[in-house]
Design a protein around this motif. Structure first.
Motif, PDB file in Angstrom:
ATOM      1  N   VAL A   8       8.584 -20.005  18.147  1.00  0.00           N
ATOM      2  CA  VAL A   8       9.341 -20.958  17.357  1.00  0.00           C
ATOM      3  C   VAL A   8       8.776 -22.345  17.624  1.00  0.00           C
ATOM      4  CG1 VAL A   8      11.646 -21.800  16.809  1.00  0.00           C
ATOM      5  CG2 VAL A   8      11.350 -19.502  17.731  1.00  0.00           C
ATOM      6  N   ARG A   9       8.471 -23.071  16.576  1.00  0.00           N
ATOM      7  CA  ARG A   9       7.965 -24.436  16.773  1.00  0.00           C
ATOM      8  C   ARG A   9       9.099 -25.315  17.267  1.00  0.00           C
ATOM      9  NH1 ARG A   9       5.368 -27.392  12.411  1.00  0.00           N
ATOM     10  NH2 ARG A   9       7.380 -27.053  11.439  1.00  0.00           N
ATOM     11  N   VAL A  10       8.765 -26.251  18.147  1.00  0.00           N
ATOM     12  CA  VAL A  10       9.800 -27.140  18.687  1.00  0.00           C
ATOM     13  C   VAL A  10      10.496 -27.888  17.543  1.00  0.00           C
ATOM     14  CG1 VAL A  10      10.226 -29.112  20.193  1.00  0.00           C
ATOM     15  CG2 VAL A  10       8.576 -27.385  20.870  1.00  0.00           C
ATOM     16  N   GLU A  11       9.702 -28.287  16.536  1.00  0.00           N
ATOM     17  CA  GLU A  11      10.275 -29.014  15.394  1.00  0.00           C
ATOM     18  C   GLU A  11      11.395 -28.205  14.743  1.00  0.00           C
ATOM     19  OE1 GLU A  11       7.211 -28.599  16.191  1.00  0.00           O
ATOM     20  OE2 GLU A  11       5.924 -30.290  15.660  1.00  0.00           O
ATOM     21  N   ASP A  12      11.197 -26.875  14.654  1.00  0.00           N
ATOM     22  CA  ASP A  12      12.222 -26.036  14.041  1.00  0.00           C
ATOM     23  C   ASP A  12      13.458 -25.917  14.915  1.00  0.00           C
ATOM     24  OD1 ASP A  12      10.582 -25.644  11.862  1.00  0.00           O
ATOM     25  OD2 ASP A  12       9.649 -23.855  12.721  1.00  0.00           O
ATOM     26  N   LYS A  13      13.245 -25.943  16.240  1.00  0.00           N
ATOM     27  CA  LYS A  13      14.387 -25.913  17.149  1.00  0.00           C
ATOM     28  C   LYS A  13      15.229 -27.176  16.986  1.00  0.00           C
ATOM     29  CE  LYS A  13      12.341 -23.258  20.903  1.00  0.00           C
ATOM     30  NZ  LYS A  13      12.449 -23.005  22.336  1.00  0.00           N
ATOM     31  N   LEU A  14      14.532 -28.322  16.893  1.00  0.00           N
ATOM     32  CA  LEU A  14      15.238 -29.602  16.795  1.00  0.00           C
ATOM     33  C   LEU A  14      16.029 -29.690  15.492  1.00  0.00           C
ATOM     34  CD1 LEU A  14      12.452 -31.998  18.112  1.00  0.00           C
ATOM     35  CD2 LEU A  14      14.360 -31.038  19.385  1.00  0.00           C
ATOM     36  N   VAL A  46       4.917 -31.856  28.316  1.00  0.00           N
ATOM     37  CA  VAL A  46       6.167 -31.687  29.059  1.00  0.00           C
ATOM     38  C   VAL A  46       7.397 -32.146  28.284  1.00  0.00           C
ATOM     39  CG1 VAL A  46       7.368 -32.434  31.157  1.00  0.00           C
ATOM     40  CG2 VAL A  46       4.963 -31.825  31.263  1.00  0.00           C
ATOM     41  N   CYS A  47       7.276 -33.096  27.373  1.00  0.00           N
ATOM     42  CA  CYS A  47       8.444 -33.556  26.626  1.00  0.00           C
ATOM     43  C   CYS A  47       9.060 -32.361  25.894  1.00  0.00           C
ATOM     44  CB  CYS A  47       8.063 -34.635  25.613  1.00  0.00           C
ATOM     45  SG  CYS A  47       9.416 -35.014  24.467  1.00  0.00           S
ATOM     46  N   PRO A  48      10.330 -32.035  26.179  1.00  0.00           N
ATOM     47  CA  PRO A  48      10.923 -30.826  25.586  1.00  0.00           C
ATOM     48  C   PRO A  48      11.142 -30.946  24.083  1.00  0.00           C
ATOM     49  CG  PRO A  48      12.549 -32.045  26.857  1.00  0.00           C
ATOM     50  CD  PRO A  48      11.237 -32.710  27.110  1.00  0.00           C
ATOM     51  N   ALA A  49      11.111 -32.181  23.558  1.00  0.00           N
ATOM     52  CA  ALA A  49      11.284 -32.374  22.110  1.00  0.00           C
ATOM     53  C   ALA A  49       9.936 -32.642  21.432  1.00  0.00           C
ATOM     54  CB  ALA A  49      12.237 -33.529  21.844  1.00  0.00           C
ATOM     55  N   LYS A  50       8.874 -32.572  22.204  1.00  0.00           N
ATOM     56  CA  LYS A  50       7.520 -32.823  21.691  1.00  0.00           C
ATOM     57  C   LYS A  50       7.430 -34.155  20.931  1.00  0.00           C
ATOM     58  CE  LYS A  50       3.771 -29.590  20.716  1.00  0.00           C
ATOM     59  NZ  LYS A  50       2.880 -30.504  21.386  1.00  0.00           N
ATOM     60  N   CYS A  51       8.052 -35.178  21.511  1.00  0.00           N
ATOM     61  CA  CYS A  51       8.020 -36.503  20.885  1.00  0.00           C
ATOM     62  C   CYS A  51       6.656 -37.168  21.071  1.00  0.00           C
ATOM     63  CB  CYS A  51       9.079 -37.411  21.504  1.00  0.00           C
ATOM     64  SG  CYS A  51      10.761 -36.929  21.121  1.00  0.00           S
TER      65      CYS A  51
ATOM     66  N   SER B 254       9.695 -25.799  26.228  1.00  0.00           N
ATOM     67  CA  SER B 254      10.151 -24.993  25.109  1.00  0.00           C
ATOM     68  C   SER B 254       9.414 -23.654  25.049  1.00  0.00           C
ATOM     69  CB  SER B 254       9.983 -25.810  23.823  1.00  0.00           C
ATOM     70  OG  SER B 254       9.481 -25.051  22.803  1.00  0.00           O
ATOM     71  N   ALA B 255       8.100 -23.667  25.365  1.00  0.00           N
ATOM     72  CA  ALA B 255       7.331 -22.426  25.397  1.00  0.00           C
ATOM     73  C   ALA B 255       7.780 -21.536  26.551  1.00  0.00           C
ATOM     74  CB  ALA B 255       5.836 -22.734  25.520  1.00  0.00           C
ATOM     75  N   LEU B 256       8.136 -22.170  27.663  1.00  0.00           N
ATOM     76  CA  LEU B 256       8.624 -21.434  28.834  1.00  0.00           C
ATOM     77  C   LEU B 256       9.923 -20.688  28.479  1.00  0.00           C
ATOM     78  CD1 LEU B 256       7.591 -21.423  31.829  1.00  0.00           C
ATOM     79  CD2 LEU B 256       9.461 -23.006  32.321  1.00  0.00           C
ATOM     80  N   MET B 260      10.675 -16.648  28.254  1.00  0.00           N
ATOM     81  CA  MET B 260      11.793 -16.020  28.963  1.00  0.00           C
ATOM     82  C   MET B 260      12.614 -15.156  28.002  1.00  0.00           C
ATOM     83  SD  MET B 260      14.876 -17.948  30.960  1.00  0.00           S
ATOM     84  CE  MET B 260      16.512 -17.200  31.014  1.00  0.00           C
ATOM     85  N   LYS B 261      12.827 -15.677  26.781  1.00  0.00           N
ATOM     86  CA  LYS B 261      13.594 -14.923  25.776  1.00  0.00           C
ATOM     87  C   LYS B 261      12.892 -13.631  25.395  1.00  0.00           C
ATOM     88  CE  LYS B 261      14.304 -17.757  22.411  1.00  0.00           C
ATOM     89  NZ  LYS B 261      14.103 -19.032  21.675  1.00  0.00           N
ATOM     90  N   ASN B 262      11.554 -13.615  25.526  1.00  0.00           N
ATOM     91  CA  ASN B 262      10.783 -12.429  25.159  1.00  0.00           C
ATOM     92  C   ASN B 262      10.594 -11.465  26.319  1.00  0.00           C
ATOM     93  OD1 ASN B 262       9.915 -12.332  22.349  1.00  0.00           O
ATOM     94  ND2 ASN B 262       9.131 -14.379  22.787  1.00  0.00           N
TER      95      ASN B 262
END
Lengths: 99, 434
Positions: A8-14, A46-51, B254-256, B260-262
């Motif tokens: 899942v792309r981070v953008e789609d998560k956001l 590392v940025c969890p929102a890929k900013c 987010s990849a981590l 984990m989900k997989n």
């Protein structure tokens, strides 16, 4: 058998999150630089929102719209002067429905 | 005329709400500032809530607080890429009239807590970011500057409940910024599933809930923890690792989480779920040695802002609530004897907190953060792999004599860590745990 790994792309998560963007007033600014420091470069991973992203000139740029205000970039880069960090103005920014 | 409050509480999370509620219910004039649109809109937690610490503040909270499930089962999984070795504890004794632990959804819970704070008489001002502490000529904190027009507010004491990355305390030099090796970055998703599907998959019924916490190769050589908490109609699923490790390994959180989900042990538990939110948050992990000065002239620091988090037991919100309540009780005591809110008088907060489980627990584990940090690849990768190898070797019946299997297992441990390494890890762990 190989198992298909859904990526899942981070953008789609956001996209699931709710934001009130303070247009034209980003709360985090990357200071102009020739070559990014190791910590600033690390933020592109590392940025969890890929900013944070590298531009084609090898410099790090930020788009703070999807920021989840976790503060990771502040911890890594404020002290070294790579970024200028603030919280968004009151009411703006991410609005967690569940948190 | 300038409005003067007895106390300003910055932040409407667990510690801020506990402090504001306690102060206001004793008749103090309290202003609470929250930068979110509503209390909880900026707050992120796993989240498990411990009843005892809330009962000390609001004894009858069970009557109307939004609680998800009370926990009857806890699992700890040590994982490699294809397996998990688990310890489970489940007891019907947890099905008691007043259960001990609940899963909660913070945005809902914090709204409820904040309503209690307002009912107790505090003024709660949302959509207001506190930007700076205001001091008098002698350096005593006398108020807070906000981002509202003309937004300076004054009080005898300011309670900094601003969270791990709060601006005020760090900018005013009251506390240091957390270091990358003393904070973990956790990411979390909310996976929605019908209630009966969750009941079935986790073997629970009604309001019963289950916790799975997982360590091992899912954190990819970093010091980290994955978690999966059952709510009524959703599962909170996340993973957190030290920021310093993320930066050194250039890993994407987010990849981590996706990996984990997989994992074959986790994927079936969330199959078919709908993800409705993705959140990130920093968790203070520095422990006892990272606790800043907790009080000064006109100010106290509580909760995550004071690094009051027990990473070993994954307890945070109860330390936050307790520190908020204790700070408020200290302030009330000082006020009741007409004392000014000076550093000398507010030292009472530290004295009272030292007597509580908060500081006693953190002191017990003061050496754990350093141990886990310097030894993360052994504790989070080598040992989980070895455990999986030992278990699988033991369970496969293939005609190999047992004595050979035992020798192979022992050899694998020694190969990976050496005899000296094994003894040294065990001794260091025992000493830090003491």
């Amino acid at each position: 058998m190989t198992i298909a790994v859904t990526k899942v792309r981070v953008e789609d998560k956001l996209y699931q999150n709710r934001y009130l963007v303070d247009s034209g007033r980003p709360h985090i600014i990357v200071r102009p630089h020739e070559k990014p420091s190791a910590n600033l470069l690390a933020l592109t991973y590392v940025c969890p929102a890929k900013c944070y992203e590298l531009n084609d000139r090898g410099q790090v740029e930020i788009t703070a719209d999807g920021c989840m205000e976790c503060g990771t970039c502040r911890i890594l880069c404020e002290k070294g002067g790579d970024i200028e960090w603030n919280y968004p103005r009151g009411g703006f920014g991410v609005l967690f429905k569940f948190g | 005329m300038i409005e003067q409050f007895d106390a300003i509480v910055v932040g409407a999370g667990m510690s801020g709400n506990a402090a504001a509620y306690t102060l206001a219910s004793q008749g103090l004039k309290v202003l609470q500032l929250e930068r979110g649109e509503y209390p909880g809109s900026k707050n992120v937690q796993g989240a498990i809530m411990y009843a005892n610490m809330l009962e000390k503040i609001i004894p009858d909270f069970r009557d109307d607080a939004p609680l998800e499930r009370h926990l009857v089962e806890q699992r700890l999984w040590v994982m490699d890429n294809t397996s998990h070795t688990g310890i489970h504890y489940r007891s019907d004794d947890f099905n008691e009239a007043k259960p001990n632990r609940y899963t909660i959804i913070r945005a809902q819970f914090d709204k409820w807590f904040s309503r209690k704070v307002r009912e107790a008489g505090a003024t709660v001002l949302c959509e207001t970011t506190a930007t700076e502490l205001v001091r008098d000529g002698n350096g005593k904190v006398i108020g807070v500057r906000t981002d509202r027009a003309g937004g300076v507010v004054f009080a005898n004491v300011v309670v900094l409940a601003e969270g791990v990355s709060g601006l005020l305390g760090t900018r005013a030099g009251l506390r240091e910024m957390p270091k990358p090796e003393t904070v973990a970055l956790a990411v979390k998703e909310m996976h929605f599933l019908p209630e009966e599907v969750i009941d079935q998959r986790f073997g629970v019924k009604g309001d019963e809930g289950c916790v799975i916490e997982a360590v091992g190769t899912i954190s990819r050589d970093m010091a980290g923890l994955g978690f999966l908490y059952t709510n009524k109609e959703s599962i909170s699923l996340g993973i957190g690792c030290l920021v310093s490790d993320f930066a050194a390994m250039l890993e994407s959180p987010s990849a981590l989480l996706d990996a984990m989900k997989n994992h074959p042990s986790i994927r079936p538990l969330i199959a078919g779920s709908e993800v409705k939110e993705y959140a990130a948050h920093l968790i203070p992990e520095g422990g006892y040695r990272a606790i800043p000065q907790l009080f000064g002239d006109g100010w106290v620091i509580v909760g995550d802002a004071a690094q009051l988090n027990n990473a070993i037991h994954r307890e945070g919100s109860n330390l936050a609530m307790t520190s908020g309540r204790v700070a408020a009780e200290a302030i009330i005591k000082v006020k009741s004897r007409n004392g000014p809110m000076t550093k000398g008088n507010l030292a009472l907060y530290k004295t009272m907190l030292d007597e509580s489980f908060v500081i006693k627990d953190l002191k017990k584990y003061k050496d754990m953060p350093a141990l886990l940090h310097t030894n993360s690849s052994n504790f989070f990768t080598s040992y989980p792999r070895l455990m999986s190898y030992a278990a699988q070797n033991f369970m496969r019946v293939d005609g190999t004599p047992k004595i050979e299997k035992e020798r192979a297992t022992t050899a694998a441990f020694i190969n990976a860590r050496s005899r000296w390494g094994l003894v040294s890890d065990a001794v260091r762990l025992a000493l830090a745990w003491r």
